[in-house]
Structures are given as C-alpha cells and as structure tokens.
Motif scaffolding. Structure first.
Motif, PDB file in Angstrom:
ATOM      1  N   LEU A  37       0.863  -1.186   0.000  1.00 23.14           N
ATOM      2  CA  LEU A  37       0.000   0.000   0.000  1.00 23.14           C
ATOM      3  C   LEU A  37       0.895   1.230   0.000  1.00 23.14           C
ATOM      4  O   LEU A  37       1.440   1.622   1.033  1.00 23.14           O
ATOM      5  N   GLU A  38       1.036   1.820  -1.175  1.00 24.87           N
ATOM      6  CA  GLU A  38       1.940   2.957  -1.313  1.00 24.87           C
ATOM      7  C   GLU A  38       1.485   4.111  -0.409  1.00 24.87           C
ATOM      8  O   GLU A  38       0.301   4.461  -0.378  1.00 24.87           O
ATOM      9  N   SER A  39       2.427   4.665   0.316  1.00 27.71           N
ATOM     10  CA  SER A  39       2.224   5.890   1.104  1.00 27.71           C
ATOM     11  C   SER A  39       0.991   5.861   2.010  1.00 27.71           C
ATOM     12  O   SER A  39       0.360   6.893   2.232  1.00 27.71           O
TER      13      SER A  39
ATOM     14  N   GLY B  37      15.601   5.639   1.484  1.00 32.45           N
ATOM     15  CA  GLY B  37      15.242   4.688   0.426  1.00 32.45           C
ATOM     16  C   GLY B  37      13.749   4.407   0.333  1.00 32.45           C
ATOM     17  O   GLY B  37      13.333   3.567  -0.484  1.00 32.45           O
ATOM     18  N   LYS B  38      12.947   5.069   1.195  1.00 26.56           N
ATOM     19  CA  LYS B  38      11.477   4.973   1.159  1.00 26.56           C
ATOM     20  C   LYS B  38      10.943   3.575   0.760  1.00 26.56           C
ATOM     21  O   LYS B  38      11.136   2.623   1.484  1.00 26.56           O
ATOM     22  N   THR B  39      10.257   3.491  -0.386  1.00 24.67           N
ATOM     23  CA  THR B  39       9.679   2.197  -0.782  1.00 24.67           C
ATOM     24  C   THR B  39      10.708   1.080  -0.707  1.00 24.67           C
ATOM     25  O   THR B  39      10.446   0.002  -0.174  1.00 24.67           O
ATOM     26  N   SER B  40      11.892   1.340  -1.250  1.00 27.80           N
ATOM     27  CA  SER B  40      12.898   0.269  -1.318  1.00 27.80           C
ATOM     28  C   SER B  40      13.365  -0.121   0.087  1.00 27.80           C
ATOM     29  O   SER B  40      13.673  -1.282   0.339  1.00 27.80           O
TER      30      SER B  40
ATOM     31  N   PHE C 168       5.826  -7.921  -8.898  1.00 28.24           N
ATOM     32  CA  PHE C 168       5.062  -7.219  -9.932  1.00 28.24           C
ATOM     33  C   PHE C 168       5.053  -5.726  -9.617  1.00 28.24           C
ATOM     34  O   PHE C 168       4.727  -5.328  -8.499  1.00 28.24           O
ATOM     35  N   HIS C 169       5.378  -4.920 -10.624  1.00 30.90           N
ATOM     36  CA  HIS C 169       5.392  -3.471 -10.394  1.00 30.90           C
ATOM     37  C   HIS C 169       5.309  -2.751 -11.738  1.00 30.90           C
ATOM     38  O   HIS C 169       6.073  -3.060 -12.648  1.00 30.90           O
ATOM     39  N   GLY C 170       4.404  -1.784 -11.840  1.00 29.13           N
ATOM     40  CA  GLY C 170       4.181  -1.114 -13.122  1.00 29.13           C
ATOM     41  C   GLY C 170       5.117   0.044 -13.411  1.00 29.13           C
ATOM     42  O   GLY C 170       4.795   0.909 -14.226  1.00 29.13           O
ATOM     43  N   ASN C 171       6.264   0.088 -12.739  1.00 26.70           N
ATOM     44  CA  ASN C 171       7.252   1.129 -13.031  1.00 26.70           C
ATOM     45  C   ASN C 171       8.493   0.457 -13.639  1.00 26.70           C
ATOM     46  O   ASN C 171       8.629  -0.769 -13.583  1.00 26.70           O
ATOM     47  N   ALA C 172       9.396   1.286 -14.194  1.00 29.14           N
ATOM     48  CA  ALA C 172      10.597   0.735 -14.823  1.00 29.14           C
ATOM     49  C   ALA C 172      11.391  -0.094 -13.818  1.00 29.14           C
ATOM     50  O   ALA C 172      11.544   0.298 -12.659  1.00 29.14           O
TER      51      ALA C 172
ATOM     52  N   ASN D 253      14.415  -0.547 -13.411  1.00 34.43           N
ATOM     53  CA  ASN D 253      15.668  -0.032 -12.847  1.00 34.43           C
ATOM     54  C   ASN D 253      15.431   1.010 -11.755  1.00 34.43           C
ATOM     55  O   ASN D 253      16.368   1.444 -11.111  1.00 34.43           O
ATOM     56  N   PHE D 254      14.182   1.408 -11.532  1.00 37.43           N
ATOM     57  CA  PHE D 254      13.905   2.340 -10.439  1.00 37.43           C
ATOM     58  C   PHE D 254      14.259   1.645  -9.126  1.00 37.43           C
ATOM     59  O   PHE D 254      13.907   0.504  -8.896  1.00 37.43           O
ATOM     60  N   TRP D 255      14.972   2.359  -8.272  1.00 32.67           N
ATOM     61  CA  TRP D 255      15.511   1.801  -7.026  1.00 32.67           C
ATOM     62  C   TRP D 255      16.413   0.590  -7.287  1.00 32.67           C
ATOM     63  O   TRP D 255      16.591  -0.246  -6.408  1.00 32.67           O
ATOM     64  N   ASN D 256      16.913   0.482  -8.499  1.00 35.73           N
ATOM     65  CA  ASN D 256      17.832  -0.628  -8.799  1.00 35.73           C
ATOM     66  C   ASN D 256      17.201  -1.995  -8.525  1.00 35.73           C
ATOM     67  O   ASN D 256      17.865  -2.954  -8.148  1.00 35.73           O
ATOM     68  N   ARG D 257      15.874  -2.063  -8.726  1.00 34.91           N
ATOM     69  CA  ARG D 257      15.186  -3.320  -8.405  1.00 34.91           C
ATOM     70  C   ARG D 257      15.684  -4.471  -9.272  1.00 34.91           C
ATOM     71  O   ARG D 257      15.822  -5.596  -8.790  1.00 34.91           O
ATOM     72  N   ASN D 258      15.922  -4.195 -10.549  1.00 36.42           N
ATOM     73  CA  ASN D 258      16.373  -5.255 -11.462  1.00 36.42           C
ATOM     74  C   ASN D 258      17.504  -6.072 -10.871  1.00 36.42           C
ATOM     75  O   ASN D 258      17.535  -7.285 -10.986  1.00 36.42           O
TER      76      ASN D 258
ATOM     77  N   GLN E 171       3.973   9.455 -13.527  1.00 36.38           N
ATOM     78  CA  GLN E 171       5.434   9.366 -13.504  1.00 36.38           C
ATOM     79  C   GLN E 171       5.995   8.144 -12.778  1.00 36.38           C
ATOM     80  O   GLN E 171       7.134   7.746 -13.011  1.00 36.38           O
ATOM     81  N   TYR E 172       5.229   7.531 -11.888  1.00 40.79           N
ATOM     82  CA  TYR E 172       5.734   6.345 -11.200  1.00 40.79           C
ATOM     83  C   TYR E 172       5.207   5.043 -11.800  1.00 40.79           C
ATOM     84  O   TYR E 172       5.339   3.984 -11.213  1.00 40.79           O
ATOM     85  N   GLY E 173       4.575   5.165 -12.959  1.00 43.72           N
ATOM     86  CA  GLY E 173       4.182   3.932 -13.643  1.00 43.72           C
ATOM     87  C   GLY E 173       2.684   3.756 -13.799  1.00 43.72           C
ATOM     88  O   GLY E 173       1.902   4.710 -13.706  1.00 43.72           O
TER      89      GLY E 173
ATOM     90  N   ASN F 138      -1.229   5.669  -5.177  1.00 45.25           N
ATOM     91  CA  ASN F 138      -1.315   6.573  -4.030  1.00 45.25           C
ATOM     92  C   ASN F 138       0.083   7.099  -3.688  1.00 45.25           C
ATOM     93  O   ASN F 138       0.593   6.920  -2.590  1.00 45.25           O
ATOM     94  N   HIS F 139       0.685   7.729  -4.651  1.00 48.80           N
ATOM     95  CA  HIS F 139       2.040   8.273  -4.471  1.00 48.80           C
ATOM     96  C   HIS F 139       1.977   9.778  -4.636  1.00 48.80           C
ATOM     97  O   HIS F 139       1.186  10.292  -5.423  1.00 48.80           O
ATOM     98  N   TYR F 140       2.810  10.468  -3.880  1.00 49.09           N
ATOM     99  CA  TYR F 140       2.987  11.889  -4.086  1.00 49.09           C
ATOM    100  C   TYR F 140       3.064  12.170  -5.593  1.00 49.09           C
ATOM    101  O   TYR F 140       3.708  11.411  -6.291  1.00 49.09           O
TER     102      TYR F 140
ATOM    103  N   ASP G 257       3.880   1.215   3.113  1.00 44.26           N
ATOM    104  CA  ASP G 257       5.344   1.232   3.009  1.00 44.26           C
ATOM    105  C   ASP G 257       5.971   2.362   3.815  1.00 44.26           C
ATOM    106  O   ASP G 257       7.037   2.220   4.393  1.00 44.26           O
ATOM    107  N   HIS G 258       5.298   3.519   3.861  1.00 38.72           N
ATOM    108  CA  HIS G 258       5.827   4.672   4.603  1.00 38.72           C
ATOM    109  C   HIS G 258       4.775   5.770   4.578  1.00 38.72           C
ATOM    110  O   HIS G 258       3.740   5.628   3.935  1.00 38.72           O
ATOM    111  N   TYR G 259       5.087   6.883   5.216  1.00 38.38           N
ATOM    112  CA  TYR G 259       4.159   8.012   5.237  1.00 38.38           C
ATOM    113  C   TYR G 259       3.874   8.507   3.818  1.00 38.38           C
ATOM    114  O   TYR G 259       4.676   8.311   2.904  1.00 38.38           O
TER     115      TYR G 259
END
Ligand code: GP9
Ligand code: MN
Length: 697
Positions: free
Chosen positions: A255-257, A303-306, A352-356, A358-363, A389-391, A421-423, A482-484
């Motif tokens: 649950l984002e943010s 690193g917030k989400t990560s 599963f994540h609808g963003n690139a 390489n964001f947060w070096n997830r790959n 912008q976040y996917g 639900n992201h900034y 995940d965070h505030y």
C-alpha cells in the motif's frame, strides 16, 4: 571569436566538445528512454553533457608539446565516445547504464554482450564513431590545423574552473528539479537524465570505491561477533500461530504511502456527507480472518519504498544515508525471503510493479534477493491515460498482472507494488475522479484521500478475482503501508481533519504508523492487535505463520504475535517508540496522553535513555551487516548464495510457460488447474465513473 582562435588548440578543444555534446544528445533522443516530464528536465538534459566533457578535455590544454597535446586530446575524446557507445549497447540489452562494477569486473556481462554485439549493432550506431574516424584522418593528413603554441597555463586553468562552475550549476539545477538526487540515488536513469553519462560514471566510481573499501576490511570474525550479540537476545515466537498458513501462497499487497490513519477514516464533502476512504481495506482490517495491527510503524530512511522492501524481506534496516537497493542491492549477499522460500520450501517467487525495473535498482536487487521473476513496466500495456510518472495505475496494474500470475506454480510468493497513491496525489486518470478532496489548502494533502480511495477499489477488484479464480482460499494476503504519504513538514496541516487544535512532535510520530493486515482465509481468530512493532518484525511473524523455524537466520525483528516480545520500534534516525513512550531527539512523550515526560517523570526519562542504547545497537548491527556485506560469511542459515547469473527478467512469461509445459499434469498454476484456460476473463474492473453511475441507478 577570430578565425585565428578557432585554428588554435582551444579551437580543437571546442570542436571535440561540440562533437561529444552532439553525440550525447543524439543518444538521449535515439537510444535512451529517459522520460522527460517538464521543460526544466528538457533543459537540464540538453546542457548536462557540456560541463564534464569540457572538464575532461581541458586536461590536454595543460600539455605544452604539440604532438602529446593533440594525442591526449584525441584519446580523451575517443574514450568518452567509447563510454557513450558502450552505454548505448548496454542500454539496449538491459535498459540501464553501465556501472563501474560491470565495466571492471563482470567479464560475464562483457562476454554476453560481446556475443550479441552484432545482433545489437544498428546502422545508426556508426554515427558514434564516424566523427572519431574523420577527426583522426584529418589529424593524420594534417588537414586540421595543429597549433604549435601551447595554451597558457592560466587559460587552461580558467577553462577547467569554468567547467567546474558549469558542473555546479548543473548539479544545483538537478537538485532543484529532483531533490535528493545524489543522496537517495533513485536510479541510474535519473543520474544520467540530470547529470549526463560522464558525471554519472564518475559518481558511480566514487561510490563503488567507498563500498569496496568498507567490504575489504570486513571479516568472518565480525559476523561471528554479531551472531553472539543476537544470541543474547532470544526471540520468542507464538506457538499457536506456528504453521497456520503452511503451504499457502503468500501475496504481498504494497500500500503505497498509506498512513494508518486512513483506516476507518471518512472524508466529509461540501454537504457534510461522509465518504469512507478505504471501505474494502477496512472490511479486511476488521475481518476475523485478519491479523491486523494498529501500532505498526514504518521504519524507512531515504530509500522509502525500497527500504520498506528491505525491511520486510530481510528483517534488516535500510542504510543511514541513501538507499540500500541503489548502493548495495546489486552487490551484497542477502538471506532474503524469496531465496529462503524458494530454497527451503519450494516456493515460486515473483515481483510485480508497473514502473521501470531499474527504479531503485530493483532489477539487480531482486535477483540478489532471490526473486525468480520480476514483471516490471515492460510487461504491462502502459499509455499516457493509464499511468503517471511512477508507472501504471493500480486498477490496470492488478488486472494486467493476472496473465502472468496465473502461470506461477503454487505455492508462490508474489509481491504486488501498487503505486497510484504516491505523491503528488493528484494524477488519477480522468475517469477515476470523483471522490471528494479535503480542503486543507495544501493540494498534496487534499488529493491524498481520493488516490487512497482509488487504490482501495483496485484492491477490492483484485480480491474479487482471487476469489473467482480460487486462489483466495490457498493464499495468505499481507497488506502493508510502506511509509508516510504526508511528510513531516506538511503533516501538521492535517490537524483539523482529525479534530485537533494543536499538533505536536508526538503527533508526527504517531502519524508514522502504517497499516498491516495479514489476511488468512479460513482463520477465525484474527483480531486487531495492539502490540508495538515495525516493518522489521514482519518477516519473523510471517515465517512463524508458514511454519518455518527462523532461529538460524539473522533477523533483527521478532514475531508480532508473540506475547512476550519486546515492543520496541527503532526509527532509522535513532528515534523510537516503545510500548509506553515515544522518544524524539532526547524528548520522551507518554504514548497514552502525548504529554512530554522529561520533567514530570524523570525516572521514565532516564529509562528511555537506556532503551535508546538498544535502539542504537539494533541499527548498528544492521549497518555492520549491510555495509560489510557480512552475510557472505554467514552459513548457519543453510542458504546457498543466489546464482544471479542464472536469473533473467527478460522473458519471465516464457520461463513460466516452459515450466508449466514441462510439468504437464503436475503443474499447479491456476492456468493449469483451470483446465489450461486463462482466468483473465474472471477479472472485473470498472472506472470510478462507472461505479458511480451504477450506484445512482
Ligand atoms: C516507484 C515506487 C516509488 O517504483 O516504488 O518509490 P518511493 O518514491 O515511494 O520510494
Ligand atoms: Mn513508496
């Protein structure tokens, strides 16, 4: 500028600078996909190759003798061209930029690339070298004027200083456009987008050097000492909940943010009518098949989400500075949940994540965590209307995930990272608008409840599918914040929403609570538990529930359902919350009344200072493990190091289909148990507009 000057060494310098600048811009527009969101980003991208190109090339201006000066200038120019081209080729294969580690050590990648270089070579790539050949030929044929007069040292120095000033300007602009760029390192894409290939490579080199220095000093003995320390803090688990979710699929819903205050919250519209923000999540929260928590805190840093992912899947903290995923994710040895569940319990693991990717070096990090499959944005149908912008937005995200999830062999461990639900909480598709905004005068807060409501509906639709496909009964579903979402600097503006007259530091700390719901269909002993815990405690809790004895793992948290647990929540910045009080930079607040206790109850104040030592120790152990890469020396877990070179996220669907085919009648995927038919049609999704229209009938 006179013709005379252009024929000088400085003229040669300018020529090379312009050629490299042009080639970088060419790569940006043709070969890299850097997603530009606004005019400032375009501007920064246009200028970012200039400063570093000038800086490197200025070196040859210091050389007096003619031939060495021209040769040095040419070689620098050639090297920068090769660096650019190598990134172009690498990007084509990995949609990411070359790291120093890859360039220096990873012969594997280089070999792999070598083999496929011909396949990857496209006619337009000639343009990256054509100029190098032309300049060389012209130099050799003496068609380019070579100036025998050296550049004056003072002039060369001024050029260097000017490029450094230019670089500082570039960095300032970049930080304005994307605060935290250098401290948080979201992705290599971002660094290149804002600073260019050369600056990114140097930055990566410095970071790589720093990391390698710390690691080189670490030894197995350091690990042994930490093992001893952890042994002195025995961890109890709840015997009653041991194994209650044995062999079930584990489905994480991120649950984002999400703040805990979203739970049961109702927004009042202009007519004073109330609208429940997360009706579906609330129904899960109060369901007796759910183990829910109302004093559960996020513990993330920059690193917030990560960081939340690090905490959840390793029971270790993120780093004190920057993001562990970006800095160490691709390098360290982990004993993460995916590797553990795969190796010890035979789970299939997927993210599963609808963003690139390489964001947060997830790959890279996901491979090190042991994820067998990762479905990033390249697996989803994304367009301007269904993404931001976040996917990809949550409704299409969950819906489109089904065609991959249905091929996972069961039991599986799957993590779904929702993101709508992201900034800045204001970017829903047009058809999803309608949930009332609040009115605090801060647009970020005002839209927050509407985006949370959208995510709630997306989750409901996902659950409906899980039920329709039969997955629901075989799964445990864990929802966590995940965070505030509302930052500390804004949060006080919410006070009227909660009927408060004042807002204190204690209230800000309370606002760091996030939801945690462990939903296990078939269980009926679930309640809302009031224990104080944090994200570091989730993995031990989960492992106990699936019946895995975690004694031999280096976990810093403890089972949230154990009655004897130490209720201590360390924040990444060293503040903490215990069962009775909250500690913030030397101030101690009563959890029940919110009152500052420093003077009224000096004994509690003294005790808190003692507890603070424990918190610091917990964070220090985590940092030592992560920075020293100490888990490479830890063998009691019985886990084998993940063979990352055998994992590829390029054709995850094909990999799954092959496994399915090979297993034949033994395949346990939903697709197979559904008689070899897709379950996609079971997924029902509607827009906010459609739901509203239906309700009004
Ligand atoms: C992007 C998403 C957001 O992929 O995970 O990360 P955050 O900004 O919340 O750390
Ligand atoms: Mn997040």
């Amino acid at each position: 500028m006179t013709k005379h000057k252009l024929n000088s060494r400085f003229g040669f310098f300018l020529l090379l600078t312009i050629l490299l600048w042009a080639k970088n811009l060419f790569a940006y527009s043709v070969d890299f996909d850097l997603r530009l969101d606004n005019a400032l980003q375009v501007f920064i991208l246009l200028i970012n190759p200039i400063a570093t190109t000038m800086l490197f090339l200025s070196i040859f201006l210091f050389i007096n003798r003619t031939c060495p000066a021209y040769i040095t200038g040419y070689l620098i120019y050639l090297l920068l061209s090769i660096l650019l081209f190598a990134n172009v080729i690498y990007y084509q294969e990995f949609t990411d930029f070359l790291t120093i580690d890859t360039i220096l050590g990873a012969g594997k990648v280089a070999n792999g690339l070598g083999e496929s270089a011909i396949r990857l070579f496209k006619p337009h790539h000639m343009l990256y070298f054509l100029d190098c050949v032309v300049v060389l030929v012209l130099l050799l044929l003496k068609k380019l004027p070579s100036d025998t007069r050296p550049v004056r040292a003072r002039f060369a120095f001024s050029v260097m200083v000017a490029s450094l000033l230019f670089l500082s300007g570039n960095i300032i602009l970049a930080e304005t456009s994307r605060p935290g760029l250098l401290t948080r390192t979201f992705s290599r894409d971002y660094l290149v987008k804002y600073l260019g290939i050369n600056a990114y490579t140097v930055y990566d080199g410095v970071k790589t050097y720093e990391v390698s220095q710390i690691r080189a000093q670490a030894s197995p003995n350091d690990m042994e000492k930490l093992v001893e320390k952890l042994r002195q803090q025995p961890k109890e688990t709840n015997a009653e909940t041991f194994g209650i979710a044995k062999d079930k699929n584990i489905i994480y819903v991120h649950l984002e943010s999400a703040h805990q205050f979203l739970i049961d919250y109702k927004v009042k519209d202009k007519n004073d009518e109330e609208h429940e923000v997360m009706p579906f999540v609330n129904s899960l929260y109060h369901n007796n098949s759910s183990f829910s928590f109302d004093n559960f805190y996020h513990q993330v840093g920059a690193g917030k989400t990560s960081d939340a992912e690090t905490l959840l899947e390793n029971s270790l903290f993120g780093l004190n500075q920057g993001a562990l995923f970006s800095q160490l994710g691709g390098k360290n040895t982990f004993n993460a949940a995916p590797a553990l569940l795969d190796q010890k319990l035979g789970y299939t693991t997927a993210a599963f994540h609808g963003n690139a990717g390489n964001f947060w070096n997830r790959n890279e990090t996901y491979k090190k965590f042991g994820y067998q499959h990762f479905f990033d944005s390249s697996y989803y149908k994304i367009n301007d209307g269904n993404s931001f912008q976040y996917g990809l937005h949550d409704k299409p995200f969950f819906q489109q995930s089904v065609k991959y999830m249905e091929h996972l062999q069961q039991p599986f461990y799957a993590k779904f990272l929702a993101v709508s639900n992201h900034y800045p909480f204001s970017e829903l598709p047009d058809t999803e608008l309608g949930f009332p905004n609040v009115d605090t005068g801060d647009s970020t807060i005002d839209g927050y409840f509407a985006t949370a409501n959208y995510t709630d509906t997306a989750i409901k639709e996902f659950f409906d599918y899980l039920k329709a496909s039969g997955l629901y009964e075989n799964s445990m579903i864990v929802l966590y914040g995940d965070h505030y979402g509302i930052s500390d600097s804004r949060i006080k503006k919410t006070k009227e929403l909660f009927g408060k007259e004042d807002w204190t530091t204690f209230d800000t700390m309370q606002a760091q609570k996030v939801p945690l719901i462990i939903h296990i269909p078939g269980q009926d002993k679930g309640t809302v538990n009031h224990t104080y815990g944090g994200q570091v405690d989730l993995l031990p809790t989960l492992l106990n529930m699936i019946g895995y004895d975690s004694e031999n793992l280096m976990l810093l948290g403890n089972d949230l359902l154990s009655s004897n647990r130490e209720q201590l929540v360390a924040f990444r910045n060293g503040n903490f919350v215990s069962k009775d009080y909250s500690y913030h930079k030397g101030d101690v607040y009563d959890n029940q009344t919110g009152e500052l206790l420093n003077f009224s109850q000096p004994e509690v104040f003294e005790e808190a200072k003692e507890v603070k030592k424990k918190v610091d120790e917990q964070l220090a152990i985590s940092d030592q493990i992560n920075n020293g890469d100490l888990l490479r020396f830890y063998h009691h877990s019985g886990l084998n190091p993940v063979k990352t070179e055998q994992i590829s996220y390029k054709n995850s669907l094909d990999t799954l289909l092959n496994i399915e085919k090979k297993l034949g009648d033994h395949s346990t995927s939903v697709f197979s148990t559904n008689g070899g038919r897709s379950t996609e049609e079971l997924y029902k999704t509607k827009s906010y507009e459609e739901y509203a229209e239906e309700a009004s009938k």
